[in-house]
Design a protein around this motif. Structure first.
Motif, PDB file in Angstrom:
ATOM      1  N   ILE A   1       0.709  -1.355   0.059  1.00  0.00           N
ATOM      2  CA  ILE A   1      -0.019  -0.048  -0.058  1.00  0.00           C
ATOM      3  C   ILE A   1       0.989   1.281   0.061  1.00  0.00           C
ATOM      4  O   ILE A   1       0.590   2.273  -0.819  1.00  0.00           O
ATOM      5  CB  ILE A   1      -0.850   0.143   1.137  1.00  0.00           C
ATOM      6  N   MET A   2       2.149   1.229   0.914  1.00  0.00           N
ATOM      7  CA  MET A   2       2.920   2.420   0.928  1.00  0.00           C
ATOM      8  C   MET A   2       3.461   2.637  -0.444  1.00  0.00           C
ATOM      9  O   MET A   2       3.661   3.674  -0.909  1.00  0.00           O
ATOM     10  CB  MET A   2       3.821   2.308   2.080  1.00  0.00           C
ATOM     11  N   TYR A   3       3.878   1.505  -1.087  1.00  0.00           N
ATOM     12  CA  TYR A   3       4.583   1.700  -2.497  1.00  0.00           C
ATOM     13  C   TYR A   3       3.662   2.536  -3.578  1.00  0.00           C
ATOM     14  O   TYR A   3       3.843   3.413  -4.165  1.00  0.00           O
ATOM     15  CB  TYR A   3       5.196   0.210  -3.128  1.00  0.00           C
ATOM     16  N   PHE A   4       2.361   1.881  -3.549  1.00  0.00           N
ATOM     17  CA  PHE A   4       1.554   2.469  -4.461  1.00  0.00           C
ATOM     18  C   PHE A   4       0.904   3.860  -4.240  1.00  0.00           C
ATOM     19  O   PHE A   4       0.543   4.853  -4.879  1.00  0.00           O
ATOM     20  CB  PHE A   4       0.146   1.525  -4.843  1.00  0.00           C
TER      21      PHE A   4
ATOM     22  N   PRO B   1       4.076   7.673  -6.875  1.00  0.00           N
ATOM     23  CA  PRO B   1       3.902   8.858  -7.241  1.00  0.00           C
ATOM     24  C   PRO B   1       5.187   9.847  -7.268  1.00  0.00           C
ATOM     25  O   PRO B   1       5.175  10.663  -8.201  1.00  0.00           O
ATOM     26  CB  PRO B   1       2.858   9.509  -6.559  1.00  0.00           C
ATOM     27  N   GLN B   2       5.820   9.648  -6.312  1.00  0.00           N
ATOM     28  CA  GLN B   2       7.004  10.429  -6.224  1.00  0.00           C
ATOM     29  C   GLN B   2       8.072   9.898  -7.356  1.00  0.00           C
ATOM     30  O   GLN B   2       8.596  11.007  -8.018  1.00  0.00           O
ATOM     31  CB  GLN B   2       7.506  10.190  -4.724  1.00  0.00           C
ATOM     32  N   GLN B   3       8.148   8.888  -7.804  1.00  0.00           N
ATOM     33  CA  GLN B   3       9.032   8.334  -8.487  1.00  0.00           C
ATOM     34  C   GLN B   3       8.527   9.261 -10.091  1.00  0.00           C
ATOM     35  O   GLN B   3       9.559   9.383 -11.067  1.00  0.00           O
ATOM     36  CB  GLN B   3       9.014   7.075  -9.111  1.00  0.00           C
TER      37      GLN B   3
ATOM     38  N   HIS C   1      10.129  15.803 -13.468  1.00  0.00           N
ATOM     39  CA  HIS C   1      10.915  17.120 -13.197  1.00  0.00           C
ATOM     40  C   HIS C   1      12.091  16.781 -14.131  1.00  0.00           C
ATOM     41  O   HIS C   1      12.677  17.824 -14.625  1.00  0.00           O
ATOM     42  CB  HIS C   1      11.355  17.203 -11.789  1.00  0.00           C
ATOM     43  N   GLN C   2      12.664  15.989 -14.110  1.00  0.00           N
ATOM     44  CA  GLN C   2      13.875  15.710 -14.945  1.00  0.00           C
ATOM     45  C   GLN C   2      13.747  15.849 -16.495  1.00  0.00           C
ATOM     46  O   GLN C   2      14.733  16.446 -16.979  1.00  0.00           O
ATOM     47  CB  GLN C   2      14.538  14.245 -14.852  1.00  0.00           C
ATOM     48  N   GLU C   3      12.646  15.551 -16.876  1.00  0.00           N
ATOM     49  CA  GLU C   3      12.264  15.782 -18.450  1.00  0.00           C
ATOM     50  C   GLU C   3      12.008  17.206 -18.484  1.00  0.00           C
ATOM     51  O   GLU C   3      12.465  17.704 -19.720  1.00  0.00           O
ATOM     52  CB  GLU C   3      11.039  15.192 -18.729  1.00  0.00           C
TER      53      GLU C   3
END
Length: 112
Positions: free
Chosen positions: A31-34, A39-41, A47-49
């Motif tokens: 659950i924490m991953y999703f 979303p943070q990744q 932002h990099q793009e």
């Protein structure tokens, strides 16, 4: 005897009990991953793009709150911002938080 034979036989192997006790932790991690990590990744990738696509003439906002126009791209890590008449600063690309307006592509000097 302190332990009755019926109670001792019911104990059996502890594999299923251990699996059932670890199941809530696994579910919490999924659950924490999703909800947080994924979303943070995506935000970091976007932002990099954004930073890679900055070019001369773009109006950008820095993480410090300065708004300026990209006067020149120094190298892969730095740009030169014009924040006022005759006022230019060098800024790290990674510190750009937003691109407000895309500029026109720079015109080539020379014969047309």
């Amino acid at each position: 005897m302190l332990i009755t034979p019926a109670y001792a036989q019911a104990a059996g192997p502890g594999g299923t009990d251990m699996l059932m006790s670890l199941l809530p932790f696994v579910l919490i991690f999924v659950i924490m991953y999703f909800l947080i990590l994924r979303p943070q990744q995506r935000k970091v990738k976007a932002h990099q793009e954004l930073v890679k696509g900055v070019r001369r003439g773009d109006t950008v906002v820095t993480s410090g709150g300065l708004i300026g126009k990209v006067a020149r791209v120094v190298d892969d890590n730095e740009i030169e911002l014009q924040i006022g008449e005759g006022v230019k600063i060098r800024q790290l690309r990674g510190m750009i938080s937003e691109v407000r307006a895309k500029g026109e592509p720079a015109k080539e000097d020379g014969a047309s």
